[in-house]
Design an enzyme around this catalytic site. Structure first.
Site, short mmCIF file in Angstrom:
data_model
loop_
_atom_site.label_atom_id
_atom_site.label_comp_id
_atom_site.label_asym_id
_atom_site.label_seq_id
_atom_site.Cartn_x
_atom_site.Cartn_y
_atom_site.Cartn_z
CD GLU A 186 -7.10 2.28 5.37
OE1 GLU A 186 -6.77 1.96 4.21
OE2 GLU A 186 -6.54 1.82 6.38
CD GLU A 221 -2.21 -0.19 3.25
OE1 GLU A 221 -1.89 0.41 4.29
OE2 GLU A 221 -3.37 -0.56 2.99
#
Length: 281
Positions: free
Chosen positions: A149, A248
């Site tokens: 990520e 998120e």
């Protein structure tokens, strides 16, 4: 095909202190899957039992952050920390196996304090590639996927090593393992590069997981901000994205009250609570 959403329990339902309680709240809200950074203090059997009771999948975990007191946030690209990284990776695999989680976000880590990013970039890339090859070999034995990520270094974390999809894609190409994928958080991608439509189309073959939050506040997708999530959701559907979209973000208030955007999405697709077909009811 309608998108599938997972609740990131490190961010959602902060009004509930324990992970199992957050998981059960996510299930009651209609989520079929959850994800969590590192489930510190929650035994795997306790989280698995909660998931089984709620019939919810655990879609994603992270590798451990390392030593937070020393300013660490992941270790995979940090020179001199290879042994600690591998120990943490094994712990993450053991936990993921115990809770039935198929994906692990392999956290790259930060540029060490007191060092110049450009000066250590080559050494960090070499370390990262070596650790990722080790990761891929280990995860292949478990039928798991490792995820990279990029995290923006403009606002969120100035010292994080992996910052853009382009950088992640180049590293994935050098590693060359099919069980390593890109975890594309659109919040970070928008801050670093924008151009989300083209980036999603360009990197789509590499994507193993997507996460969302509005920019710049990192709140609900329907909160004021730069991103047009109804358009983004339609684009992901047109690309036939079948993975999870991880939520998120930091709720502006009560988590459940802030999920109107998700209920609206389900309704607009002719789905009932939880994203299942009304015809199957």
């Amino acid at each position: 095909m309608a998108l599938r959403f997972s609740a990131n329990l490190s961010w959602l339902f902060p009004e509930l202190p324990a992970l199992p309680a957050r998981l059960e709240a996510a299930a009651a809200a209609g989520f079929g899957a959850v994800e969590v950074a590192w489930p510190a203090g929650c035994p795997a059997q306790e989280l698995r039992a909660a998931a089984e009771r709620a019939r919810v999948r655990i879609a994603l975990l992270n590798t451990p952050p390392g030593d937070p007191e020393a300013g660490e946030l992941g270790l995979a690209a940090v020179p001199g920390r290879q042994a600690a990284f591998r120990q943490g990776l094994e712990a993450a695999v053991h936990y993921a196996r115990a809770v039935g989680c198929p994906r692990i976000h392999v956290m790259a880590g930060r540029v060490p304090l007191g060092t110049d990013r450009a000066a250590v970039a080559g050494e960090m890339e070499t370390t990262f590639i070596e650790n990722l090859k080790y990761t891929a070999d280990l995860l292949s034995q478990e039928d798991m996927i490792g995820l990279l990520e990029p995290i923006n270094n403009r606002i969120t974390d100035p010292r994080y090593y992996l910052n853009t999809p382009h950088q992640a894609a180049a590293i994935l190409e050098k590693v060359g393992r099919p069980n390593l994928k890109l975890q594309l958080d659109l919040f970070h991608c928008q801050i670093m590069d924008g151009n989300l439509s083209r980036n999603l189309e360009t990197y789509f073959p590499l994507i193993g997981h997507i996460q969302i939050a509005q920019v710049p506040g990192r709140h609900e997708p329907d909160s004021p901000g730069e991103l047009n999530f109804p358009y983004i959701f339609e684009l992901l559907e047109s690309l036939s994205y079948t993975g999870y979209v991880g939520c998120e973000y930091a709720p502006k208030g009560d988590t459940l009250e802030g999920l109107g955007w998700l209920r609206s999405y389900w309704e607009s697709r002719g789905l009932q609570h939880g994203g299942t077909s009304k015809a199957a009811k």
